[in-house]
Design a protein around this motif. Structure first.
Motif, PDB file in Angstrom:
ATOM      1  N   VAL A  61       0.853  -1.190   0.000  1.00  0.00           N
ATOM      2  CA  VAL A  61       0.000   0.000   0.000  1.00  0.00           C
ATOM      3  C   VAL A  61       0.887   1.238   0.000  1.00  0.00           C
ATOM      4  O   VAL A  61       1.860   1.332   0.762  1.00  0.00           O
ATOM      5  N   GLY A  62       0.564   2.194  -0.873  1.00  0.00           N
ATOM      6  CA  GLY A  62       1.244   3.492  -0.903  1.00  0.00           C
ATOM      7  C   GLY A  62       0.257   4.603  -0.616  1.00  0.00           C
ATOM      8  O   GLY A  62      -0.792   4.680  -1.265  1.00  0.00           O
ATOM      9  N   LYS A  63       0.574   5.453   0.354  1.00  0.00           N
ATOM     10  CA  LYS A  63      -0.340   6.536   0.750  1.00  0.00           C
ATOM     11  C   LYS A  63       0.417   7.861   0.832  1.00  0.00           C
ATOM     12  O   LYS A  63       1.600   7.908   1.174  1.00  0.00           O
ATOM     13  N   GLU A  64      -0.318   8.950   0.539  1.00  0.00           N
ATOM     14  CA  GLU A  64       0.179  10.303   0.761  1.00  0.00           C
ATOM     15  C   GLU A  64      -0.711  11.012   1.772  1.00  0.00           C
ATOM     16  O   GLU A  64      -1.916  10.762   1.824  1.00  0.00           O
ATOM     17  N   LYS A  65      -0.120  11.922   2.544  1.00  0.00           N
ATOM     18  CA  LYS A  65      -0.892  12.704   3.496  1.00  0.00           C
ATOM     19  C   LYS A  65      -0.256  14.077   3.646  1.00  0.00           C
ATOM     20  O   LYS A  65       0.969  14.195   3.770  1.00  0.00           O
ATOM     21  N   THR A  66      -1.098  15.120   3.623  1.00  0.00           N
ATOM     22  CA  THR A  66      -0.609  16.485   3.806  1.00  0.00           C
ATOM     23  C   THR A  66      -1.501  17.217   4.804  1.00  0.00           C
ATOM     24  O   THR A  66      -2.693  16.911   4.934  1.00  0.00           O
ATOM     25  N   GLN A  67      -0.917  18.196   5.486  1.00  0.00           N
ATOM     26  CA  GLN A  67      -1.685  19.063   6.379  1.00  0.00           C
ATOM     27  C   GLN A  67      -0.876  20.333   6.652  1.00  0.00           C
ATOM     28  O   GLN A  67       0.309  20.262   6.961  1.00  0.00           O
ATOM     29  N   TRP A  68      -1.516  21.469   6.502  1.00  0.00           N
ATOM     30  CA  TRP A  68      -0.875  22.734   6.850  1.00  0.00           C
ATOM     31  C   TRP A  68      -1.960  23.752   7.208  1.00  0.00           C
ATOM     32  O   TRP A  68      -3.146  23.546   6.942  1.00  0.00           O
ATOM     33  N   THR A  69      -1.546  24.853   7.806  1.00  0.00           N
ATOM     34  CA  THR A  69      -2.479  25.891   8.258  1.00  0.00           C
ATOM     35  C   THR A  69      -2.133  27.201   7.582  1.00  0.00           C
ATOM     36  O   THR A  69      -0.958  27.565   7.443  1.00  0.00           O
ATOM     37  N   SER A  70      -3.168  27.941   7.158  1.00  0.00           N
ATOM     38  CA  SER A  70      -2.979  29.250   6.542  1.00  0.00           C
ATOM     39  C   SER A  70      -3.883  30.275   7.217  1.00  0.00           C
ATOM     40  O   SER A  70      -4.833  29.917   7.913  1.00  0.00           O
ATOM     41  N   GLY A  71      -3.596  31.546   7.000  1.00  0.00           N
ATOM     42  CA  GLY A  71      -4.413  32.613   7.587  1.00  0.00           C
ATOM     43  C   GLY A  71      -3.904  33.039   8.948  1.00  0.00           C
ATOM     44  O   GLY A  71      -2.926  32.516   9.472  1.00  0.00           O
ATOM     45  N   GLN A  72      -4.594  34.012   9.536  1.00  0.00           N
ATOM     46  CA  GLN A  72      -4.205  34.591  10.810  1.00  0.00           C
ATOM     47  C   GLN A  72      -5.341  34.490  11.825  1.00  0.00           C
ATOM     48  O   GLN A  72      -6.500  34.728  11.494  1.00  0.00           O
ATOM     49  N   LYS A  73      -5.006  34.136  13.045  1.00  0.00           N
ATOM     50  CA  LYS A  73      -5.902  34.127  14.203  1.00  0.00           C
ATOM     51  C   LYS A  73      -7.251  33.496  13.872  1.00  0.00           C
ATOM     52  O   LYS A  73      -7.334  32.339  13.516  1.00  0.00           O
ATOM     53  N   ASN A 133      -6.925  17.901  -0.671  1.00  0.00           N
ATOM     54  CA  ASN A 133      -7.993  17.278  -1.453  1.00  0.00           C
ATOM     55  C   ASN A 133      -8.969  18.304  -2.020  1.00  0.00           C
ATOM     56  O   ASN A 133      -9.704  18.009  -2.964  1.00  0.00           O
ATOM     57  N   SER A 134      -8.987  19.507  -1.456  1.00  0.00           N
ATOM     58  CA  SER A 134      -9.887  20.547  -1.958  1.00  0.00           C
ATOM     59  C   SER A 134      -9.244  21.379  -3.061  1.00  0.00           C
ATOM     60  O   SER A 134      -9.887  22.276  -3.609  1.00  0.00           O
ATOM     61  N   GLY A 135      -7.976  21.110  -3.386  1.00  0.00           N
ATOM     62  CA  GLY A 135      -7.324  21.810  -4.486  1.00  0.00           C
ATOM     63  C   GLY A 135      -6.435  22.959  -4.073  1.00  0.00           C
ATOM     64  O   GLY A 135      -5.781  23.574  -4.931  1.00  0.00           O
ATOM     65  N   THR A 136      -6.374  23.298  -2.779  1.00  0.00           N
ATOM     66  CA  THR A 136      -5.467  24.348  -2.339  1.00  0.00           C
ATOM     67  C   THR A 136      -4.030  23.846  -2.388  1.00  0.00           C
ATOM     68  O   THR A 136      -3.764  22.639  -2.386  1.00  0.00           O
ATOM     69  N   GLN A 137      -3.101  24.799  -2.412  1.00  0.00           N
ATOM     70  CA  GLN A 137      -1.703  24.437  -2.589  1.00  0.00           C
ATOM     71  C   GLN A 137      -0.820  25.215  -1.627  1.00  0.00           C
ATOM     72  O   GLN A 137      -1.079  26.365  -1.307  1.00  0.00           O
ATOM     73  N   PHE A 138       0.226  24.559  -1.174  1.00  0.00           N
ATOM     74  CA  PHE A 138       1.220  25.156  -0.288  1.00  0.00           C
ATOM     75  C   PHE A 138       2.582  25.035  -0.961  1.00  0.00           C
ATOM     76  O   PHE A 138       2.971  23.952  -1.404  1.00  0.00           O
ATOM     77  N   VAL A 139       3.307  26.153  -1.056  1.00  0.00           N
ATOM     78  CA  VAL A 139       4.641  26.142  -1.649  1.00  0.00           C
ATOM     79  C   VAL A 139       5.571  26.927  -0.723  1.00  0.00           C
ATOM     80  O   VAL A 139       5.268  28.069  -0.353  1.00  0.00           O
ATOM     81  N   ARG A 140       6.690  26.317  -0.363  1.00  0.00           N
ATOM     82  CA  ARG A 140       7.668  27.015   0.482  1.00  0.00           C
ATOM     83  C   ARG A 140       9.072  26.564   0.117  1.00  0.00           C
ATOM     84  O   ARG A 140       9.320  25.382  -0.123  1.00  0.00           O
ATOM     85  N   ASP A 141       9.984  27.557   0.083  1.00  0.00           N
ATOM     86  CA  ASP A 141      11.398  27.277  -0.149  1.00  0.00           C
ATOM     87  C   ASP A 141      12.139  27.268   1.181  1.00  0.00           C
ATOM     88  O   ASP A 141      12.013  28.214   1.980  1.00  0.00           O
TER      89      ASP A 141
END
Length: 362
Positions: free
Chosen positions: A50-62, A224-232
């Motif tokens: 089995v191969g799985k991917e998982k992502t989680q991050w937070t955006s916005g303020q307060k 899964n909703s189509g939002t994206q996170f990019v960081r260098d």
């Protein structure tokens, strides 16, 4: 015997000879089954990868903060390793050798919890399926790490970029061009990247105060909703003196530097091989940033990204002999060669068991 989901009727353990593989390799291992109590109803021994991917991050303020989630089961294959003719399992010990031929196009494993959650992982699983709803399967699982094989040709990597500059949003200040190359495109941690770059500032009215040259890791995540996170994440680098307006670095005096593939700028960040999943992508670049005088924040700057690929080298000492459990005198079966019929790891909806059972009585 190790068992993550125990049963009063016995235990199972899956053990591979290595923990790290390249996509396209053959995974060799054994499945150990130990029935210690009569009364277990079930005769089908299954093996899965089995191969799985998982992502989680937070955006916005307060109060407006939003947590983004992504999950993707991109690869799954399940095979019947053995079918006992008698569904009522006899007390005994059994070992099932196997050879799993991995697909060559599987993405590499990845794990990061540096401010975000990003994982791309694989597990091999084994179970003897219970025929009773009131009795749990006897099962076990093991993590394995996959690396993407070297598919690129070793070659010079180069890029060029031109940008028009403005100050205070609207005042035109001309254009500036950067071109750069690195001596090769494939690296392992600890190597030095040899970089040569040229800057043409002859059509620009702004001085370049200094030039930053960095090795960076770019992490790109999707939900899964189509939002994206990019960081260098800057890893290592240096700064050079800039160039005045109206001038150009001549080819005979191109700027050269050497930077080690090491992390000196982002404490706690681990350099891992490049990975290209559907939700998780980890790529590496030589990033050249000219810092112009004045307020140029509303215009595009000629920031140059020269791609490089981070590799891993598997050493021979990672090969571990498959040692069976102590006091083990099992009934052994012939090795089973497992080949997947799937072709696209990101479009694998195979849920049917492959008809590869060895029908034998207890």
């Amino acid at each position: 015997m190790g068992n993550k989901s125990g049963s009063e009727f016995g235990s199972m353990m899956i053990r591979t000879e290595k923990s790290v593989y390249f996509a396209g390799d053959v995974v060799k291992g054994n499945i150990y089954l130990h029935i210690i109590k009569p009364g277990y109803h079930g005769n089908v021994v299954q093996f899965s990868i089995v191969g799985k991917e998982k992502t989680q991050w937070t955006s916005g303020q307060k109060q407006s903060r939003t947590t983004h989630h992504g999950k993707n089961l991109f690869h799954r294959d399940t095979f019947v390793i053995h079918t006992f003719l008698n569904q009522n399992q006899m007390v005994g010990q059994y070992v099932f050798p196997f050879e799993l031929h991995l697909q060559p196009n599987l993405p590499g494993s990845f794990e990061s919890r540096y401010g975000v959650l990003a994982s791309l992982n694989y597990k091999v699983k084994a179970r003897i399926v219970s025929a009773s709803k009131s009795i749990n399967d006897v099962k076990h699982k093991q993590d394995i790490i996959l690396r993407q094989p070297i598919k690129e040709i070793l070659q010079v990597s180069s890029k060029q970029v031109t940008a028009n500059l403005t100050t205070w949003c609207c005042k035109q200040q001309g254009s500036s061009t950067i071109s750069a190359k690195v001596e090769k495109n494939l690296y392992i941690p600890g190597e030095f990247v040899q970089i040569t770059y040229d800057i043409d500032n002859s059509d620009c009215k702004l001085n370049i105060e200094n030039i930053d040259v960095n090795i960076v890791n770019r992490l790109t995540l999707k939900s899964n909703s189509g939002t994206q996170f990019v960081r260098d994440y800057p890893l290592n680098g240096l700064s050079h003196k800039g160039i005045q307006k109206g001038l150009k670095i001549q080819p005979t005096s191109s700027s050269e530097c050497s930077i080690e593939v090491a992390n000196t700028k982002t404490p706690g960040f681990v350099i891992t091989p490049s990975a290209s999943g559907h939700l998780v992508n980890s790529t590496y670049y030589v990033k050249i940033i000219p810092n112009f005088e004045g307020c140029t924040c509303c215009s595009s700057s000629p920031i140059l990204l020269v791609p490089i690929t981070m590799l891993t080298v598997l050493s021979k000492d990672q090969l571990e002999p498959i040692v069976q459990p102590e006091n083990w005198q099992p009934q052994a079966f012939q090795p089973l060669i497992i080949k997947s019929n799937s072709t696209n790891p990101f479009n694998n909806k195979n849920s049917n068991l492959k008809g590869m059972a060895n029908n034998m009585d207890n």
